[in-house]
Design a protein around this motif. Structure first.
Motif, PDB file in Angstrom:
ATOM      1  N   ARG A 191       0.852  -1.192   0.000  1.00  0.00           N
ATOM      2  CA  ARG A 191       0.000   0.000   0.000  1.00  0.00           C
ATOM      3  C   ARG A 191       0.887   1.241   0.000  1.00  0.00           C
TER       4      ARG A 191
ATOM      5  N   ALA B  36      -6.397  -7.668  -7.545  1.00  0.00           N
ATOM      6  CA  ALA B  36      -7.273  -6.812  -8.349  1.00  0.00           C
ATOM      7  C   ALA B  36      -7.593  -7.457  -9.693  1.00  0.00           C
TER       8      ALA B  36
ATOM      9  N   GLY C 132      -1.210   1.800  -4.671  1.00  0.00           N
ATOM     10  CA  GLY C 132      -2.289   2.678  -4.225  1.00  0.00           C
ATOM     11  C   GLY C 132      -2.851   2.251  -2.884  1.00  0.00           C
ATOM     12  N   ARG C 133      -4.189   2.164  -2.798  1.00  0.00           N
ATOM     13  CA  ARG C 133      -4.841   1.865  -1.516  1.00  0.00           C
ATOM     14  C   ARG C 133      -4.605   0.441  -1.031  1.00  0.00           C
TER      15      ARG C 133
ATOM     16  N   ARG D  99      -5.263   5.796  -3.961  1.00  0.00           N
ATOM     17  CA  ARG D  99      -5.860   5.676  -5.290  1.00  0.00           C
ATOM     18  C   ARG D  99      -6.066   4.203  -5.645  1.00  0.00           C
ATOM     19  N   GLU D 100      -6.801   3.963  -6.717  1.00  0.00           N
ATOM     20  CA  GLU D 100      -7.034   2.597  -7.175  1.00  0.00           C
ATOM     21  C   GLU D 100      -5.723   1.965  -7.653  1.00  0.00           C
ATOM     22  N   PRO D 101      -5.539   0.676  -7.400  1.00  0.00           N
ATOM     23  CA  PRO D 101      -4.350  -0.003  -7.910  1.00  0.00           C
ATOM     24  C   PRO D 101      -4.338   0.008  -9.449  1.00  0.00           C
ATOM     25  N   TRP D 102      -3.116  -0.032  -9.993  1.00  0.00           N
ATOM     26  CA  TRP D 102      -2.930  -0.009 -11.449  1.00  0.00           C
ATOM     27  C   TRP D 102      -1.643  -0.748 -11.770  1.00  0.00           C
TER      28      TRP D 102
ATOM     29  N   ALA E 296      -7.421  -4.568  -1.968  1.00  0.00           N
ATOM     30  CA  ALA E 296      -8.034  -4.932  -3.251  1.00  0.00           C
ATOM     31  C   ALA E 296      -7.799  -6.401  -3.573  1.00  0.00           C
TER      32      ALA E 296
END
Length: 289
Positions: free
Chosen positions: A71, A90, A107-108, A139-142, A289
């Protein structure tokens, strides 16, 4: 014989110090050299960690990195040799191989695994941790897998340069980031060749030699397996790398510091202790996630 290249710099950065790194193991026993360690995070902000790994012995890498959380930062895995399979919570999955890159923004929160897809041969590469600004930590994972053929390259005066992130000599890298503006170059020099890279004075920068040796103005010699932290001296406008009598290969990494508090607990990197406590609670409760 030195390759003649027109100088772009008036005052190249000097080497502040050389760092040997710490042999260690991670995951399920993967052997590696931790070059950028936690005590250097402030000095090399926004970079948090650099691991180098390279072995022909499958026992040193075959167990890989089973499911583990992250994270608050980004991981950049660059493979020189070998194949590594990535899966995460994810729903992302990919395979990186010789010359390829995986760029993951945790991200989160995300739980992922990194598993070798070979049981013999050489496995070598690097993993770099890049911090996220406070506003982006949740933020959202990417993620993105970047094949070797997608990494821009150019040649100049005996230097072959792969541009993983940022831009060099007019060549844009595979990835760009707005706030940290990372520059990530793989520089490969013929014997005696020289390469110059302009750098903003405020950027923190370091060089890791993974084959051969480099020479710097002022007489510093950097052998393979060492990281050179580059000084942010007033008036400095970039870095000059030069090979000796043998070929040399090195990573040149630089970025704009965030100047924010850093709070780390293992795979979680936040800005406060309270945020770390929440990250652990979220992981324990299955809320990543």
């Amino acid at each position: 014989m030195n390759t003649v290249v027109t100088s772009l710099l008036t005052q190249p950065r000097e080497v502040e110090r050389l760092v040997a790194g710490q042999p260690t193991s991670d995951g399920a026993g993967v052997k590696l050299n931790r070059v950028l360690t936690q005590n250097l995070q402030r000095r090399l902000d926004p970079f948090l960690m650099l691991d180098a790994f390279g072995t022909d012995n499958p026992d040193d890498y075959i167990a890989g990195f089973p499911d583990h959380p992250h994270r608050g930062f980004e991981t950049i895995t660059y493979m020189l040799n070998g194949r590594m399979r990535h899966r995460d919570s994810a729903g992302h999955e990919g395979l990186i191989s010789d010359g390829g890159v995986q760029w993951m923004t945790a991200g989160r929160g995300v739980i992922h695994s990194e598993t070798p897809e070979q049981n013999e041969g050489r496995m070598a590469g690097f993993q770099l941790w890049l911090n996220l600004p406070a506003k982006d930590k949740m933020r959202e994972p990417w993620y993105r897998d970047i094949a070797s053929s997608e990494v821009p390259e150019f040649e100049q005066g005996g230097a072959k340069v792969r541009v993983i992130a940022g831009a060099s000599h007019g060549v844009a890298g595979a990835v760009q980031r707005e706030h940290t503006e990372p520059l990530y170059l793989d520089v490969r020099l013929a014997p005696g060749a020289r390469f110059e890279q302009p750098l903003p004075l405020e950027f923190n920068a370091f060089v890791y030699v993974y084959e051969g040796a480099l020479k710097y103005d002022g007489g510093c010699l950097q052998p393979a397996g060492r990281m050179a932290i580059l000084a942010n001296a007033p008036g400095s406008d970039g870095v000059r790398l030069q090979a000796g009598d043998a070929p040399a290969k090195a990573l040149l990494i630089a970025g704009r510091p965030l100047g924010e508090p850093i709070a780390q607990y293992g795979p979680f990197v936040m800005n406060t202790e309270a945020e770390l406590v929440q990250a652990v609670r979220d992981f324990q409760a299955g809320r990543l996630a």
